[in-house]
Design an enzyme around this catalytic site. Structure first.
Site, PDB file in Angstrom:
ATOM      1  CG  HIS A 106     139.515 121.015  88.342  1.00  0.00           C
ATOM      2  ND1 HIS A 106     138.955 121.990  87.464  1.00  0.00           N
ATOM      3  CD2 HIS A 106     138.414 121.084  89.493  1.00  0.00           C
ATOM      4  CE1 HIS A 106     137.841 122.650  88.166  1.00  0.00           C
ATOM      5  NE2 HIS A 106     137.578 122.159  89.230  1.00  0.00           N
ATOM      6  CG  HIS A 150     136.802 121.449  94.284  1.00  0.00           C
ATOM      7  ND1 HIS A 150     137.040 122.756  94.549  1.00  0.00           N
ATOM      8  CD2 HIS A 150     136.594 121.242  93.073  1.00  0.00           C
ATOM      9  CE1 HIS A 150     136.918 123.530  93.458  1.00  0.00           C
ATOM     10  NE2 HIS A 150     136.733 122.479  92.544  1.00  0.00           N
ATOM     11  CG  HIS A 185     136.790 126.530  89.509  1.00  0.00           C
ATOM     12  ND1 HIS A 185     138.037 126.374  90.137  1.00  0.00           N
ATOM     13  CD2 HIS A 185     136.165 125.613  89.594  1.00  0.00           C
ATOM     14  CE1 HIS A 185     137.712 125.199  90.734  1.00  0.00           C
ATOM     15  NE2 HIS A 185     136.543 124.639  90.572  1.00  0.00           N
ATOM     16  CD  GLU A 188     132.005 124.753  86.839  1.00  0.00           C
ATOM     17  OE1 GLU A 188     132.387 125.801  87.767  1.00  0.00           O
ATOM     18  OE2 GLU A 188     131.735 123.496  87.267  1.00  0.00           O
ATOM     19  CG  ASP A 200     134.771 119.952  89.680  1.00  0.00           C
ATOM     20  OD1 ASP A 200     135.315 120.408  90.630  1.00  0.00           O
ATOM     21  OD2 ASP A 200     134.019 120.362  88.828  1.00  0.00           O
ATOM     22  CG  ASP A 201     133.343 119.022  93.411  1.00  0.00           C
ATOM     23  OD1 ASP A 201     134.025 119.273  94.384  1.00  0.00           O
ATOM     24  OD2 ASP A 201     133.198 119.779  92.294  1.00  0.00           O
TER      25      ASP A 201
END
Ligand code: ADE
Ligand code: ZN
Length: 355
Positions: free
Chosen positions: A19, A21, A209, A212, A290-291
Site C-alpha cells: 500500500h 501510492h 481502500h 480508513e 501509504d504516501d
C-alpha cells in the site's frame, strides 16, 4: 532512526509493501525541482508553497483525508514526462532498498494524470522503466496496481477502465491489479461494481481502500459487492466483531498504514491502530507507508513506530512478515525466496533479541 535493539532486525526482514501510492512518494524537494524543470506555477495564494520547508511543515497539519488529498493532487501537477514518472518511482525504490524492502505492490492514479492531458502510456512508460531498474539495481521485485478515483464521476472511471491502452496494460501484465482510492466517505464501494466485475473477468487482482475514514460497512461491501481479495487500511473493522472474525477466518489481508492513520487523524497515535487486536484475532495484515513523502516516514519508519507502540516479539514480527510475503501477488518461486530469507534473518536475530 529509532533506538530500539530491534531496528536492524526490522531493517533486515524481507519486507513486502502492498500500500504505497507512487504519487505519494513525491517529496517537496522533488516537487519543487520538477515544477522548475517543467515551468509549472504552484498556487501563489497558499503560503505553504513558498518553499520545500514550508510545504513540509504544512504536511504536519493535515486535518483529514480530504485536506491531504488537496495537496496530493496539486503536487502531482508537476509530473509531465515519462522521465518525471521514472525519477519519482526511482526515488521511492531507493528508499525501499535502504529500508530492506524485497517486494512492492504499488498504486498509481492514471485518471489524475489523464485529466491534465498526460497520457496513460507516458505514466506507464516511466513507472515500468523504474520497476525494471529497481529489480536490476536493488533486487526489488514490484507490481503495479491501477487505482480508480472514487471522487470522479463513475462513467469517467468506467471509460478509463475500458480504454484501449489501459486494457492493453492489463492484458500484457504490466498492470496486474486494480484499486480504489481518494475521498472515501461520500463514495461507497457499490458505485464501482461494474469495473470490479470487469476486472474479475479479466483475471486481475482486486483491492480497495475501505474503512480508513469510511464505516466498516464499506469493508463488507468491498468484499461482497466488489469481490476484492484485499482491503486497504480497514482499521474500522474493529467496529464489527462478526466481520472481523470472518476476515480472520477467510485469511483476507489488510494493508495497514500506521503513520498515515495518525497524520490523517483517523487515530490520535500509533498505539490506537488496532495492531494488537488484529494479531490476537488472527487477522492477516501487512504494514505500509501509504504516501511516505507526505506522512513523515517510509516503510521502516512505520515498522519502528509500530514496534515502539506495541513492543512486539520476534515471533510476532516474523508472523507479520510471513503474512506479507504469503499475501503478495507474486509467483510462488519469489515467495519461496523471501520465505527462505525470512528464516535466515530470524535464525540470526533470535538469540540476540530474546531475553
Ligand atoms: N490516495 C493517496 N493516499 C490515499 C489514502 N490514504 N486514502 C485514499 N486515497 C488516497
Ligand atoms: Zn492509500
Amino acid at each position: 532512526m529509532c533506538k530500539s535493539a530491534f531496528h536492524s532486525f526490522l531493517q533486515e526482514l524481507p519486507k513486502c509493501e502492498h500500500h504505497m501510492h507512487l504519487e505519494g512518494s513525491l517529496s517537496p524537494e522533488v516537487l519543487f525541482t520538477l515544477a522548475k524543470r517543467n515551468n509549472i506555477t504552484l498556487p501563489q495564494d497558499d503560503p505553504a508553497f513558498q518553499s520545500a520547508e514550508t510545504l513540509l511543515a504544512r504536511y504536519d497539519q493535515f486535518t483529514s483525508l480530504d485536506d491531504f488529498l488537496h495537496y496530493y493532487y496539486i503536487g502531482m501537477s508537476v509530473l509531465i514526462s515519462a522521465s518525471d514518472f521514472e525519477d519519482l518511482a526511482m526515488d521511492y525504490f531507493r528508499h525501499a532498498a535502504t529500508d530492506g524492502i524485497s517486494h512492492a505492490e504499488v498504486f498509481f492514479d492514471p485518471q489524475a494524470h489523464i485529466e491534465r492531458g498526460i497520457s496513460y502510456n507516458t505514466v506507464l512508460t516511466g513507472f515500468s522503466a523504474a520497476r525494471a531498474r529497481a529489480e536490476k539495481e536493488f533486487g526489488i521485485t514490484s507490481e503495479l496496481i491501477c487505482c480508480f478515483l472514487r471522487h470522479l464521476p463513475v462513467p469517467n472511471c468506467v471509460s478509463i477502465f475500458k480504454d484501449a491502452d489501459v486494457q492493453a496494460s492489463f492484458k500484457n501484465g504490466s498492470v496486474i491489479a486494480i484499486g480504489l482510492d481518494s475521498s472515501e466517505k461520500p463514495f461507497p464501494p457499490a458505485l464501482f461494481e461494474e469495473i470490479y466485475a470487469g476486472a474479475k473477468e479479466l483475471g486481475l487482482r482486486r483491492t480497495a481502500h475501505a474503512g480508513e475514514e469510511g464505516p466498516s460497512t464499506f469493508i463488507s461491501d468491498a468484499l461482497d459487492i466488489l469481490k476484492v481479495e484485499r482491503i486497504d487500511h480497514g482499521i474500522r473493522l474493529i467496529e464489527d466483531e462478526a466481520l472481523l472474525q470472518k476476515i480472520a477466518k477467510d485469511g483476507t489481508m489488510l494493508s495497514v498504514c500506521p503513520l498515515s492513520n495518525v497524520l490523517l487523524r483517523c487515530v490520535k497515535e500509533v498505539k490506537e491502530v488496532p495492531i494488537r487486536k488484529f494479531l490476537d484475532a488472527g487477522v492477516k495484515f501487512s504494514i505500509n507507508s501509504d504516501d511516505p513523502a507526505y506522512f513523515g516516514g517510509y516503510l521502516l519508519d512505520n515498522y519502528c513506530a509500530v514496534h515502539e507502540a506495541f513492543n512486539l516479539s520476534v515471533a510476532e514480527w516474523t508472523s507479520i512478515c510471513r503474512a506479507g510475503i504469503e499475501g503478495s501477488w507474486c509467483s510462488q518461486a519469489r515467495k519461496d525466496e523471501m520465505l527462505t530469507r525470512l528464516d535466515e534473518v530470524v535464525r540470526l536475530w533470535t538469540p540476540k533479541l530474546s531475553v
